[in-house]
Enzyme design. Sequence first.
Site, mmCIF file in Angstrom:
data_model
loop_
_atom_site.group_PDB
_atom_site.id
_atom_site.type_symbol
_atom_site.label_atom_id
_atom_site.label_comp_id
_atom_site.label_asym_id
_atom_site.label_seq_id
_atom_site.Cartn_x
_atom_site.Cartn_y
_atom_site.Cartn_z
ATOM 1 N N LYS A 142 19.189 -0.162 -60.225
ATOM 2 C CA LYS A 142 20.436 -0.562 -60.870
ATOM 3 C C LYS A 142 20.136 -1.590 -61.961
ATOM 4 O O LYS A 142 19.408 -2.548 -61.747
ATOM 5 C CB LYS A 142 21.381 -1.164 -59.822
ATOM 6 N N GLU A 160 36.518 0.925 -44.844
ATOM 7 C CA GLU A 160 37.729 0.133 -44.622
ATOM 8 C C GLU A 160 38.384 0.438 -43.283
ATOM 9 O O GLU A 160 38.960 -0.459 -42.646
ATOM 10 C CB GLU A 160 38.728 0.387 -45.762
ATOM 11 N N ARG A 188 43.367 3.261 -47.398
ATOM 12 C CA ARG A 188 42.484 4.058 -46.557
ATOM 13 C C ARG A 188 42.545 3.628 -45.096
ATOM 14 O O ARG A 188 42.144 4.385 -44.214
ATOM 15 C CB ARG A 188 41.044 3.929 -47.063
#
Length: 645
Positions: free
Chosen positions: A284, A369, A397
């Site tokens: 990244k 979540e 969610r």
Amino acid sequence: MPLLTRITGPRDLDLLGPEQLNQLADEIRGFLVDAVSKTGGHLGPNLGVVELTIALHRVFESPKDKVLWDTGHQAYVHKLLTGRQDFAKLRAKGGLSGYPSRAESDHDVIENSHASTVLGWADGLAKANEVRGKEYADRAVVAVIGDGALTGGMAWEALNNIAAAKDRPLVIVVNDNERSYAPTIGGLANHLATLRTTDGYERFLARGKDLLERTPVVGKPLYETLHGAKKGLKDFIAPQGMFEDLGLKYVGPIDGHDIEALESALQRAKRFNGPVIVHCITEKGRGYKPAEDDEADHFHGIGPIHPDTGLPIAAGGMDWTSVFGEEMVKLGHERDDIVAITAAMLQPVGLQKFAKAFPDRVYDVGIAEQHAAVSAAGLASGGVHPVFAVYATFLNRAFDQLLMDVALHKCGVTFVLDRAGVTGTDGASHNGMWDMSILQCVPTLRIAAPRDADQVRLQLREAVEVDDAPTVVRYSKGAVGPAVQAVGKVGGMDVLRKADTDRPDVLLVSVGALAPMCLEIADLLDKQGISTTVVDPRWVKPVDEAMAPLAEQHRVVVTVEDNSRAGGVGSAVAQALRDAGVDVPLRDFGIPPRFLDHASRKEVMAEIGLTAPDIARQVTGLVAKLDGRFERNAASVDSVEPARD
């Protein structure tokens, strides 16, 4: 002539040789740094997938073949290679979306930008190809998913289904950079790390036993399978059992920055008549030193920066998230039963300082979540008070878990919703515009909507004092405005402006951060001779018992909220007035029930009519109808100029 300017579509890549492909990769990184430093956006994730995206578009024939991006914040390179190279208005009104967008290109499939969904999409598309027969038999489905998104339970549910059809072609590319926003955690992350660095099968088993037993779907049976397996030297070098024991062919690990190696692996996967995982190791922020050196999130998402240094162009003031984060640290020092939960977003939700001060009292559950909410219920039942900090849009969610595990069991859990209301530039899927609607039906739950920094601190403290029901504290994105002082109190509600008459015209109910705008509305109404009381309920659920008698003293009730009008605070107030037998006209202003295109928050608010002049004009018309003054007042308000920044 730069190579990038010659790329108008994926097939232009076929004309480039190995050296030119590497040159193109360098040009793309330079373009991204230059463009995103001006507009802001997701820089680090895109710098990490340059070679991978090039290889994908050389091997597969998009849009006939479907290349799907989980989350989509790493799709800038994909946009460049599919003919979208004007990044001047990236994430701005009229410009490119920061995520894949079906309106922009046939090459884009998923645009919801919520993580861990891509494998379900891929499973469905592969099944559709199978159902549609020979004409679609040669159409590939490719799902690109990060190791962070693989921590989500939906990904494992999909893998369980994908593996069941061993002759249905589907290519899963795992973009493994050890991070989502922050370093990826959990049993799966440790397994992937083992695949990168293995130095012995038995050592892998010793390190992985406990973690693998906690891995979703496969769990303890996977460990027992690996322990009993005798796969010889192949597994000694690269224990790929996690995927192959699920019935998935495994290829890798592959250097995610070696185009030739990537193409070779993807070609093999394409030819295999069944589900294949191609495991790619990427970095990244690769190629941009400030991003590489940023240990927090490798420039995952940035505002405008100086491209040479990576430093922000504008110094930011205090924001809502920081206020919450600092108060959490104070609470942590005062109460040793306060713990924090995050779903792979420790820094974005402001918990990094709490984690530094109390490392044993913060839990990063990954992009999960649902698990976070259920785990919070368990924590609360165990005698501590969990604070689950999450973006408002991602709480959607975990609704079932909040309802059936937290609320039903009377668990004292505080949900802190960051980026509530209109967020703007991240587009439709990131606006936090549903929380106050979907939570209205949860029995016993209380919702706080702080109007300023002082109220964030105070209402967070009020929330964590509740140990027999869930509480919610929700606030906006970005800089927090000046304090808005109350001039009085009615029940539990703050009076922000008191009308100077015994029979005021309008009761204006201000929700959360919209308090300054509501005071501006009251000023505009006052100029039309319309007296207005402005109240901030503070806790918008349940509706304060003092609301009905206060409404009865006014001719009109107006609610203003940065939430969907469908089932929001306005609807709750209207219901409360009906239940109390108070027959006063009510007009609710909020976000219309539609998906909002990306633009600045100010532009979105103007587009949907959530501005002081727009609301004042409509309220003036409503009041005027009551006394026959409609034409005079409506015309007068039309001349009101919007407030200037």
